[in-house]
Design an enzyme around this catalytic site. Structure first.
Site, PDB file in Angstrom:
ATOM      1  N   GLY A 164      21.410   2.110 -20.796  1.00  0.00           N
ATOM      2  CA  GLY A 164      22.822   1.792 -20.643  1.00  0.00           C
ATOM      3  C   GLY A 164      23.324   0.986 -21.821  1.00  0.00           C
ATOM      4  O   GLY A 164      22.570   0.608 -22.722  1.00  0.00           O
ATOM      5  N   GLY A 183      28.845  -4.834 -23.083  1.00  0.00           N
ATOM      6  CA  GLY A 183      29.552  -5.595 -24.087  1.00  0.00           C
ATOM      7  C   GLY A 183      28.647  -6.335 -25.046  1.00  0.00           C
ATOM      8  O   GLY A 183      29.019  -6.595 -26.192  1.00  0.00           O
ATOM      9  N   VAL A 192      20.748  -1.280 -23.842  1.00  0.00           N
ATOM     10  CA  VAL A 192      19.504  -1.510 -23.112  1.00  0.00           C
ATOM     11  C   VAL A 192      18.672  -0.239 -23.135  1.00  0.00           C
ATOM     12  O   VAL A 192      19.176   0.856 -22.861  1.00  0.00           O
ATOM     13  CB  VAL A 192      19.776  -1.925 -21.647  1.00  0.00           C
ATOM     14  CG1 VAL A 192      18.456  -2.218 -20.930  1.00  0.00           C
ATOM     15  CG2 VAL A 192      20.677  -3.144 -21.601  1.00  0.00           C
ATOM     16  N   ASP A 238      27.988 -14.293 -15.978  1.00  0.00           N
ATOM     17  CA  ASP A 238      28.426 -12.893 -16.014  1.00  0.00           C
ATOM     18  C   ASP A 238      27.889 -12.135 -14.807  1.00  0.00           C
ATOM     19  O   ASP A 238      27.421 -11.003 -14.930  1.00  0.00           O
ATOM     20  CB  ASP A 238      27.944 -12.237 -17.311  1.00  0.00           C
ATOM     21  CG  ASP A 238      28.639 -10.895 -17.582  1.00  0.00           C
ATOM     22  OD1 ASP A 238      29.688 -10.636 -16.955  1.00  0.00           O
ATOM     23  OD2 ASP A 238      28.128 -10.129 -18.415  1.00  0.00           O
TER      24      ASP A 238
END
Length: 457
Positions: free
Chosen positions: A17, A20, A24, A131
């Site tokens: 994936g 921001g 990964v 986050d």
């Protein structure tokens, strides 16, 4: 990046994936173990301030205990590329699952406990996540796992409010103080927990969706919309979403109130989550034109077995039928709930289509293994309503009968269950076929007994 490209000592396998902060990959370490490796954006790695803080922040993240988290294993630079390595978690993220359907029942409760437990471990290490959002919660076979803790602040830059909001994705899970660009404390993660649990249980974030400015405005100024959220969790979510950080509970207080006792260690909370979690099975994707009708059935069976919390041993004596048909393997000694337990089916007596099951549990180990909250349908259920029987030829298990809101089954004392302690439990089932002479008995984390004889009253 191409397949087999290396970063540091790690071999990249495939891209998982992109967010921001960077990309990964699934990777392998030198020992061949699978890990998740995140490479940071080149513009971040090029900043002197980022490089200065990277080692400090990732070292703090490595101190976070692995309870309900994907622990940080390594971090470094390779030819100007900053990378972070975490344990690889098999399973979809919360956003992908809720896009199909919100979580309900024990899985919603287990998610709430699991994420709160992860925050307790993160905060105990002196780290603030900053986050917490659905894409940063992975749903593993044994429960939710929180990832990317303590890394978001590496993207900070003076006066970069819009950049921060964009790098974190949707602002719908930010606390008001974070949305205003103020200093973020652990209380900010608690607000994000409340927003995340609301999304998990309703399919909607509590401050809606839309452009960054309008969502930020609602987070700062509007009351959360919690319609449809499970009423057992809603009061605690409302406290977590208080605009004033000082009035929000801590992560440990969330865990304690969700589990109904004080001072719950993160290890015990993690175990409670794994024992009540039903794995999320992603729908199969057969090749076009080729149907595999057995795949959904197999997936459902596997999910039911794992979700029941059955403790499997190398030798599973409780699954061995007796010498004669209908003769039960009436007892087993298993390692479960942190101790060694002797479990015995005392009787299964029927009258017509109603049957009463009675069994005894004795702690023959040395550790405390409290049973309260482990045998019910949810972590709020102090009975044995999760126990079930499966007659031959019946697709669905039979669960204990209810009269009104009361389970026709034994309550489990909310008390220690130390070595030498013994407890006899029971449950009444309705709808047993009159032809059933034996059934399979599933006692959840206490094991599954095959071919238990049914006797007439």
């Amino acid at each position: 990046m191409n397949v087999q490209q290396r970063v540091g000592p790690y071999t990249l396998i495939r891209k998982l994936g992109e967010g921001g902060m960077g990309v990964v990959h699934l990777a392998e370490d030198p020992a061949g173990r699978r890990v998740a490796l995140k490479t940071m954006r080149p513009d971040l790695a090029g900043r002197e301030e980022f490089r200065r803080r990277f080692g400090k922040e990732t070292e703090a993240a490595r101190r976070v205990a692995r309870f309900c988290t994907a622990p940080v294993l390594d971090a470094g630079f390779d030819n100007g590329v900053a990378y972070l390595v975490t344990e690889f978690v098999e399973g979809p993220d919360l956003a992908a699952v809720v896009a199909r359907a919100p979580l309900t029942g024990s899985n919603l409760e287990a998610l709430a406990v699991g994420v709160a437990t992860a925050l307790a471990a993160i905060h105990e290490a002196g780290v603030v996540h900053r986050d917490l959002k659905p894409s940063n919660v992975l749903l593993s076979p044994v429960g939710p796992r929180v990832i990317d803790f303590g890394v978001a602040q590496l993207a900070d830059a003076p006066g970069a409010m819009a950049t921060i909001a964009t790098s974190m994705g949707t602002p719908a899970y930010m606390s008001p103080e974070q949305a205003r660009g103020e200093h973020v404390t652990p209380a900010g993660d608690i607000f994000s927990w409340g927003a995340l649990v609301t999304y998990a249980g309703t399919g909607r974030p509590p401050f809606g969706t839309g452009g960054v400015p309008e969502v930020v405005y609602r987070v700062i100024n509007h009351a959360p919309v919690l319609g449809g959220l499970d009423e057992r969790i809603r009061p605690l979510v409302e406290r977590a979403l208080d605009k004033d950080p000082a009035r929000r509970p801590t992560a440990q207080q969330l865990v304690d109130q969700l589990l109904g006792r004080t001072g719950v260690p993160v290890a015990a909370a993690t175990q409670a989550v794994s024992e009540t979690w039903t794995p999320v099975v992603e729908p199969p994707s057969p090749s076009p034109g080729r149907r595999r009708p057995w795949l959904p059935i197999l997936a459902a069976v596997l999910a039911a077995l794992v979700g029941a919390g059955v403790t499997l041993a190398a030798v599973r004596p409780w699954e061995r039928p007796g010498a004669e048909p209908g003769t039960p393997a009436v007892a087993a000694t298993i390692d479960a709930l942190g101790s060694r337990l002797h479990v015995q089916i005392d009787s299964l007596v029927r009258q017509g289509t109603t049957a009463r099951l009675q069994w005894t549990v004795k702690n023959v180990g040395t550790e405390n293994a409290p049973l309260s909250g482990k045998l019910g349908a949810s972590i709020f259920d102090g009975t044995v309503s999760r126990v079930n029987i499966v007659p031959p030829g019946v697709g669905k298990p039979l669960y204990p009968a209810f009269k009104g809101d009361a389970c026709q089954c034994a309550p489990v004392p909310n008390a220690p269950f130390d070595g030498g302690a013994q407890l006899q439990l029971w449950a009444v089932f309705e709808g047993l076929p009159e032809t059933a002479e034996h059934v399979d008995v599933n006692l959840g984390p206490l094991g599954a007994f095959k071919n238990v004889a049914v006797t007439e009253a």
